[in-house]
Every structure is written in structure tokens, then in C-alpha cells.
Design a protein around this motif. Sequence first.
Motif, PDB file in Angstrom:
ATOM      1  N   LEU A 143      46.316  -9.135  60.463  1.00 48.63           N
ATOM      2  CA  LEU A 143      46.659  -7.875  59.817  1.00 48.63           C
ATOM      3  C   LEU A 143      48.100  -8.001  59.346  1.00 48.63           C
ATOM      4  O   LEU A 143      49.019  -8.135  60.157  1.00 48.63           O
ATOM      5  N   ILE A 144      48.302  -7.996  58.063  1.00 49.99           N
ATOM      6  CA  ILE A 144      49.622  -8.209  57.484  1.00 49.99           C
ATOM      7  C   ILE A 144      50.552  -7.042  57.827  1.00 49.99           C
ATOM      8  O   ILE A 144      50.181  -5.883  57.716  1.00 49.99           O
ATOM      9  N   GLY A 145      51.772  -7.383  58.264  1.00 51.36           N
ATOM     10  CA  GLY A 145      52.780  -6.368  58.545  1.00 51.36           C
ATOM     11  C   GLY A 145      52.646  -5.677  59.894  1.00 51.36           C
ATOM     12  O   GLY A 145      53.461  -4.830  60.224  1.00 51.36           O
ATOM     13  N   GLN A 146      51.666  -6.023  60.673  1.00 59.29           N
ATOM     14  CA  GLN A 146      51.475  -5.421  61.985  1.00 59.29           C
ATOM     15  C   GLN A 146      52.046  -6.355  63.049  1.00 59.29           C
ATOM     16  O   GLN A 146      51.890  -7.573  62.966  1.00 59.29           O
ATOM     17  N   ARG A 147      52.698  -5.774  64.063  1.00 58.23           N
ATOM     18  CA  ARG A 147      53.217  -6.599  65.149  1.00 58.23           C
ATOM     19  C   ARG A 147      53.365  -5.762  66.409  1.00 58.23           C
ATOM     20  O   ARG A 147      53.376  -4.545  66.372  1.00 58.23           O
ATOM     21  N   THR A 148      53.478  -6.476  67.507  1.00 62.11           N
ATOM     22  CA  THR A 148      53.723  -5.864  68.796  1.00 62.11           C
ATOM     23  C   THR A 148      54.724  -6.748  69.526  1.00 62.11           C
ATOM     24  O   THR A 148      54.852  -7.925  69.216  1.00 62.11           O
ATOM     25  N   TRP A 149      55.431  -6.178  70.468  1.00 58.71           N
ATOM     26  CA  TRP A 149      56.470  -6.923  71.184  1.00 58.71           C
ATOM     27  C   TRP A 149      55.942  -7.372  72.534  1.00 58.71           C
ATOM     28  O   TRP A 149      55.337  -6.585  73.269  1.00 58.71           O
ATOM     29  N   ALA A 150      56.214  -8.621  72.865  1.00 64.82           N
ATOM     30  CA  ALA A 150      55.866  -9.137  74.187  1.00 64.82           C
ATOM     31  C   ALA A 150      56.872  -8.588  75.193  1.00 64.82           C
ATOM     32  O   ALA A 150      58.040  -8.383  74.888  1.00 64.82           O
ATOM     33  N   ARG A 151      56.382  -8.346  76.396  1.00 68.80           N
ATOM     34  CA  ARG A 151      57.237  -7.901  77.493  1.00 68.80           C
ATOM     35  C   ARG A 151      56.729  -8.562  78.758  1.00 68.80           C
ATOM     36  O   ARG A 151      55.584  -9.012  78.811  1.00 68.80           O
TER      37      ARG A 151
ATOM     38  N   ASP B 167      55.662  -7.878  82.442  1.00 67.84           N
ATOM     39  CA  ASP B 167      55.218  -6.788  83.306  1.00 67.84           C
ATOM     40  C   ASP B 167      54.633  -7.398  84.574  1.00 67.84           C
ATOM     41  O   ASP B 167      53.596  -8.059  84.523  1.00 67.84           O
ATOM     42  N   HIS B 168      55.323  -7.216  85.677  1.00 62.72           N
ATOM     43  CA  HIS B 168      54.884  -7.761  86.968  1.00 62.72           C
ATOM     44  C   HIS B 168      54.576  -9.251  86.861  1.00 62.72           C
ATOM     45  O   HIS B 168      53.524  -9.722  87.288  1.00 62.72           O
ATOM     46  N   ASN B 169      55.488  -9.977  86.243  1.00 62.85           N
ATOM     47  CA  ASN B 169      55.430 -11.434  86.146  1.00 62.85           C
ATOM     48  C   ASN B 169      54.434 -11.953  85.100  1.00 62.85           C
ATOM     49  O   ASN B 169      54.116 -13.130  85.094  1.00 62.85           O
ATOM     50  N   ARG B 170      53.938 -11.076  84.227  1.00 61.72           N
ATOM     51  CA  ARG B 170      52.982 -11.505  83.199  1.00 61.72           C
ATOM     52  C   ARG B 170      53.543 -11.159  81.827  1.00 61.72           C
ATOM     53  O   ARG B 170      54.060 -10.060  81.623  1.00 61.72           O
ATOM     54  N   TRP B 171      53.412 -12.067  80.860  1.00 62.62           N
ATOM     55  CA  TRP B 171      53.744 -11.740  79.478  1.00 62.62           C
ATOM     56  C   TRP B 171      52.606 -10.884  78.947  1.00 62.62           C
ATOM     57  O   TRP B 171      51.448 -11.302  78.951  1.00 62.62           O
ATOM     58  N   VAL B 172      52.926  -9.671  78.517  1.00 59.60           N
ATOM     59  CA  VAL B 172      51.925  -8.699  78.098  1.00 59.60           C
ATOM     60  C   VAL B 172      52.268  -8.174  76.709  1.00 59.60           C
ATOM     61  O   VAL B 172      53.444  -8.045  76.355  1.00 59.60           O
ATOM     62  N   ALA B 173      51.231  -7.856  75.927  1.00 61.97           N
ATOM     63  CA  ALA B 173      51.395  -7.161  74.650  1.00 61.97           C
ATOM     64  C   ALA B 173      50.460  -5.959  74.672  1.00 61.97           C
ATOM     65  O   ALA B 173      49.362  -6.014  75.227  1.00 61.97           O
ATOM     66  N   ASP B 174      50.926  -4.865  74.063  1.00 61.61           N
ATOM     67  CA  ASP B 174      50.161  -3.621  74.043  1.00 61.61           C
ATOM     68  C   ASP B 174      49.469  -3.419  72.704  1.00 61.61           C
ATOM     69  O   ASP B 174      50.022  -3.746  71.653  1.00 61.61           O
ATOM     70  N   CYS B 175      48.288  -2.834  72.748  1.00 59.49           N
ATOM     71  CA  CYS B 175      47.522  -2.493  71.562  1.00 59.49           C
ATOM     72  C   CYS B 175      47.742  -1.009  71.255  1.00 59.49           C
ATOM     73  O   CYS B 175      47.979  -0.221  72.177  1.00 59.49           O
TER      74      CYS B 175
ATOM     75  N   VAL C  84      52.709 -11.255  67.646  1.00 55.85           N
ATOM     76  CA  VAL C  84      53.393 -10.880  68.886  1.00 55.85           C
ATOM     77  C   VAL C  84      54.821 -11.414  68.785  1.00 55.85           C
ATOM     78  O   VAL C  84      55.028 -12.607  68.578  1.00 55.85           O
ATOM     79  N   VAL C  85      55.781 -10.514  68.926  1.00 59.93           N
ATOM     80  CA  VAL C  85      57.189 -10.894  68.828  1.00 59.93           C
ATOM     81  C   VAL C  85      57.704 -11.236  70.222  1.00 59.93           C
ATOM     82  O   VAL C  85      57.716 -10.378  71.111  1.00 59.93           O
ATOM     83  N   PHE C  86      58.097 -12.479  70.398  1.00 61.90           N
ATOM     84  CA  PHE C  86      58.693 -12.946  71.650  1.00 61.90           C
ATOM     85  C   PHE C  86      60.199 -13.066  71.459  1.00 61.90           C
ATOM     86  O   PHE C  86      60.671 -13.194  70.328  1.00 61.90           O
ATOM     87  N   PRO C  87      60.962 -13.066  72.554  1.00 57.96           N
ATOM     88  CA  PRO C  87      62.406 -13.288  72.419  1.00 57.96           C
ATOM     89  C   PRO C  87      62.668 -14.705  71.916  1.00 57.96           C
ATOM     90  O   PRO C  87      61.821 -15.596  72.057  1.00 57.96           O
ATOM     91  N   GLU C  88      63.860 -14.905  71.346  1.00 60.13           N
ATOM     92  CA  GLU C  88      64.204 -16.231  70.834  1.00 60.13           C
ATOM     93  C   GLU C  88      64.196 -17.289  71.928  1.00 60.13           C
ATOM     94  O   GLU C  88      63.778 -18.417  71.709  1.00 60.13           O
ATOM     95  N   ASP C  89      64.673 -16.934  73.114  1.00 60.70           N
ATOM     96  CA  ASP C  89      64.730 -17.893  74.218  1.00 60.70           C
ATOM     97  C   ASP C  89      63.848 -17.402  75.369  1.00 60.70           C
ATOM     98  O   ASP C  89      64.309 -16.744  76.299  1.00 60.70           O
ATOM     99  N   VAL C  90      62.575 -17.713  75.280  1.00 61.67           N
ATOM    100  CA  VAL C  90      61.598 -17.287  76.279  1.00 61.67           C
ATOM    101  C   VAL C  90      61.968 -17.809  77.666  1.00 61.67           C
ATOM    102  O   VAL C  90      61.895 -17.076  78.659  1.00 61.67           O
TER     103      VAL C  90
END
Length: 136
Positions: A46-54, A56-64, A91-97
Amino acid sequence: MRAEAFYLPPPTRRPDLWVAVPPAERVWRWYELKVQRRMQPPAGMLIGQRTWARIDHNRWVADCPCQSAQIVTPADPRFACPECGNGWIEVVFPEDVDAVEASVADELPHERNWWNADDPSAWNRITEPDPPEVPQ
């Protein structure tokens, strides 16, 4: 915890069964087993759509947008929801995971949480309390 370490075949199947499945698509194989029906991931992004990784309790999670979430990975930074069928989004991750993971590594697993400062939808972000008002 990343998607490739969480979404694994059940113990009754070969452990390398999903090795050829991209990490972001493994949730669809895992979900198929849970709902007991075939699931087909979306075909395109889907063009132009994104979500941020975070974290959460030791897991990389993305929300819908449907309020579901899944475990994601920087190795395959995309997300498609098997709950609502929302197509693939970035999914947008930080530059230095690795640095972010190291910053929470000394916490207990249930306290390993991190939010991207640019994520406008981080509803459960822990914030510093406002300083008490000083009477005039």
C-alpha cells in the motif's frame, strides 16, 4: 524477539519448514494453524502507508489500524494484517536497531519497552509526569 524467532512451525513439524518463507510472511503460516484455514497474504504494497516498530515486552511489534498487532523484524520491514486483511505497509525501524535493543537489554523482559519518538500513534507510551505546580 523478532518475527523470525517467534513465528515458527509447530513442534510436530520440521523446524526448518518455513526457512524459505520471508519473515514478514511467517505470521500468515502461523495464523493459518491457529484459525485452521488457508490464508493468503496480500500481493502488493500500500503506497504511502506505514507503521512504526516498537519494542513491547522484549518483542518488536507493529500495530495495525484495526488495533491488531504482530511481531515484526528489521530483516523484512513490512506488515500485512491477517486479522483485517490490510495490505502490506512499510514498518519504520530506528536507524540503529542494535543500539535500541542494547538500551533495553538490562531491563527485565516485561520492562523492555521502547517507542519511536516520531510515532504519532504511540498510545501506551510511558511519559514523565508533569512537575507539580508551585503555588504563587
